[in-house]
Design an enzyme around this catalytic site. Structure first.
Site, mmCIF file in Angstrom:
data_model
loop_
_atom_site.group_PDB
_atom_site.id
_atom_site.type_symbol
_atom_site.label_atom_id
_atom_site.label_comp_id
_atom_site.label_asym_id
_atom_site.label_seq_id
_atom_site.Cartn_x
_atom_site.Cartn_y
_atom_site.Cartn_z
ATOM 1 N N TYR A 199 7.900 6.010 5.308
ATOM 2 C CA TYR A 199 8.037 7.189 6.334
ATOM 3 C C TYR A 199 9.002 7.938 6.199
ATOM 4 O O TYR A 199 9.748 8.074 7.221
ATOM 5 C CB TYR A 199 8.259 6.058 7.725
ATOM 6 C CG TYR A 199 7.181 5.074 8.004
ATOM 7 C CD1 TYR A 199 6.045 5.578 8.893
ATOM 8 C CD2 TYR A 199 7.242 3.753 7.772
ATOM 9 C CE1 TYR A 199 5.128 4.813 9.491
ATOM 10 C CE2 TYR A 199 6.031 3.106 7.804
ATOM 11 C CZ TYR A 199 5.113 3.446 8.899
ATOM 12 O OH TYR A 199 4.206 2.645 9.071
ATOM 13 N N TYR A 211 3.247 -5.828 15.096
ATOM 14 C CA TYR A 211 3.510 -4.937 13.727
ATOM 15 C C TYR A 211 2.876 -6.076 12.807
ATOM 16 O O TYR A 211 3.365 -7.183 12.760
ATOM 17 C CB TYR A 211 4.912 -4.476 13.391
ATOM 18 C CG TYR A 211 4.689 -3.805 11.802
ATOM 19 C CD1 TYR A 211 4.154 -2.603 11.971
ATOM 20 C CD2 TYR A 211 4.847 -4.729 10.646
ATOM 21 C CE1 TYR A 211 4.044 -2.035 10.784
ATOM 22 C CE2 TYR A 211 4.745 -4.120 9.410
ATOM 23 C CZ TYR A 211 4.343 -2.743 9.487
ATOM 24 O OH TYR A 211 4.182 -1.973 8.289
ATOM 25 N N ASP A 247 1.034 -14.532 12.522
ATOM 26 C CA ASP A 247 1.523 -13.557 11.237
ATOM 27 C C ASP A 247 3.072 -13.925 11.210
ATOM 28 O O ASP A 247 3.857 -13.503 12.112
ATOM 29 C CB ASP A 247 1.263 -12.013 11.623
ATOM 30 C CG ASP A 247 1.759 -11.207 10.718
ATOM 31 O OD1 ASP A 247 2.673 -11.913 9.982
ATOM 32 O OD2 ASP A 247 1.703 -9.802 10.710
ATOM 33 N N LYS A 252 7.020 -11.487 2.649
ATOM 34 C CA LYS A 252 8.305 -11.161 2.607
ATOM 35 C C LYS A 252 9.088 -11.987 1.926
ATOM 36 O O LYS A 252 9.457 -11.942 0.673
ATOM 37 C CB LYS A 252 8.781 -10.902 4.191
ATOM 38 C CG LYS A 252 7.972 -9.584 4.563
ATOM 39 C CD LYS A 252 8.889 -8.884 5.861
ATOM 40 C CE LYS A 252 8.677 -7.626 5.993
ATOM 41 N NZ LYS A 252 7.735 -7.105 6.987
#
Ligand SMILES: *Cc1c(COP(=O)(O)O)cnc(C)c1O
Length: 419
Positions: free
Chosen positions: A14, A141, A242, A271
């Protein structure tokens, strides 16, 4: 290091090529410390985005990677299998809820989410039903690829940019009641209304269990999640959790869905799966979902990335799960949680602090106004810590091995920066 080249030519997450922000060159990392090129050592409060749970440069993980490199770094997974993947999938089936019996290995969290969504769509296709929609909650997210983005918070991920291309799914209000607050029945009302109204077109609900990460660092009441499970059952809709950010002990349970005592139909992991060493993710599902998918028109699950089941990543993941199996993480996370509970509430006396919250090894300070990232980042580094806020959120999720003094340094650096 040629920082000017970096600024002029390399995209970081980003970032803008027009007004790039400075990056800090890191030359090595050990335990909870990052060493900058100028020799300064700073304490990592981010675990490189939730992943480095055992700390950097861990001897067990290093050895696993080195041993596997000398054996084979990679081999295709189509028609070939290998011990590191078999061992990893056995371990994952063993530690996740018992109904999850089938594992799909992929390269990143976003792809694990794509895989989960595709499984749900193929499941309903096999059953001869057209169910093109997903239901989720705001402030979620799930990743940056298109299907993952389509179930991520519409405002945070700027759905307006991709209008006409991005599928439009159904968003219910996000849970309002905090983890430690009393449960309010009205919290689930909007979700209940949405699932009831659209029950015939929804393939699955997708949700981050207990902690909404990059979409707002919100920590919600476990009853919300158990009600979501009940409503999915009531309407015969699949539930995808998730656990990419929350999995592997971060919230004080090995998996966050344990806080609500629920079992999903599909679970996404990523992750911390390799202890932050390699990119690897996994999507697990039940025999019912897997068999239904594979009895359909396609006759198989339609996905197969080039680097699927990468042996090097699997070997490191196995070593990371072995460290977790020693169970020191429980005490470590508990003591981090206690220290956060003892120190964070005092920050609410600062004028710019709107709220503080914590759970397990996650601490969040929410501000009234967004931070100036470049300014606060420099203050943190000068104070010997690596904390990377976004918007109004200053938050930490340190490696589990952090000690009391190091954690104090993180929380006092937040206090100083906000003052
Ligand atoms: C980070 C994250 C993802 C995406 O994972 P990547 O590896 O960045 O693609 C998906 N879901 C959640 C909850 C995450 O925190």
């Amino acid at each position: 290091m040629d920082l000017q080249f970096d600024q002029q030519h390399i995209w970081h997450p980003y970032t803008s090529t027009v007004s790039p922000l400075p990056c800090y060159p890191v030359s090595r990392a050990d335990g909870v410390y990052l060493t900058l090129e100028d020799g300064r050592k700073i304490i990592d409060g981010m675990s490189s985005w939730w992943s480095t749970i055992h700390g950097y440069n861990h001897p067990d993980l290093n050895n696993a990677a080195k041993a596997q490199i000398d054996q084979m770094s990679h081999v295709m997974f189509g028609g070939i299998t290998h011990q590191p993947a078999v061992e990893l999938c056995k371990k994952l089936i063993d530690i996740t809820p018992s109904t999850l019996q089938h594992v799909f290995l992929a390269d990143s969290g976003s792809v694990a989410v794509e895989v989960a969504l595709k499984m749900a769509l193929q499941y309903w296709h096999s059953k001869g039903q057209r169910r093109p929609k997903f239901l989720t909650v705001r402030h979620g997210y799930h990743g940056d690829t298109f299907a993952a983005m389509s179930v991520t918070d519409p405002d945070n991920s700027m759905h307006s940019l991709y209008k006409g291309f991005l599928p439009e799914h159904i968003f219910a209000e996000s849970p309002q009641g905090g983890f430690f607050e009393p449960w309010q029945e009205q919290d689930i009302e909007d979700f209940k209304e949405k699932i009831t109204t659209h029950s015939q077109e929804i393939a699955a609900v997708i949700i981050e269990p207990i902690v909404q990460g990059a979409g707002g660092m919100r920590i919600y009441h476990p009853t919300f999640l158990s009600k979501v499970r009940q409503l999915c059952d009531q309407h015969g809709i699949l539930l995808i959790v998730d656990e990419i950010a929350t999995g592997f002990g971060r919230t004080g349970k090995l998996f966050a869905c344990e806080h609500a005592g629920i079992t999903p139909d599909i679970m996404c992991l990523g992750k911390a799966l390799t202890g932050g060493y390699m990119t690897l993710s996994a999507t697990l599902t039940t025999s019912h979902v897997a068999d239904t998918v594979c009895n359909g028109e396609a006759g198989c699950f339609m996905h197969g990335p080039t680097f699927m089941g990468n042996p090097l990543a699997c070997a490191v993941a196995n070593a990371s799960l072995d460290i977790l199996a020693k169970n020191h993480w429980k005490e470590q996370v508990k003591s981090i949680e206690k220290q956060l509970a003892d120190t964070l509430p005092a920050l609410t006396r600062l004028g710019n602090v709107k709220a503080v919250r914590w759970l397990g090894a996650i601490g969040v300070v929410e501000l009234h106004c967004p931070v100036d990232l470049a300014v606060i980042q420099e203050v943190f580094v000068d104070n010997g810590v690596w904390i990377r806020p976004f918007g109004t959120l200053v938050y930490i999720m340190p490696p589990f091995i952090i000690n009391q003094q190091e954690l104090s340094k993180l929380t006092s650096a937040i206090e100083q920066a906000l003052q």
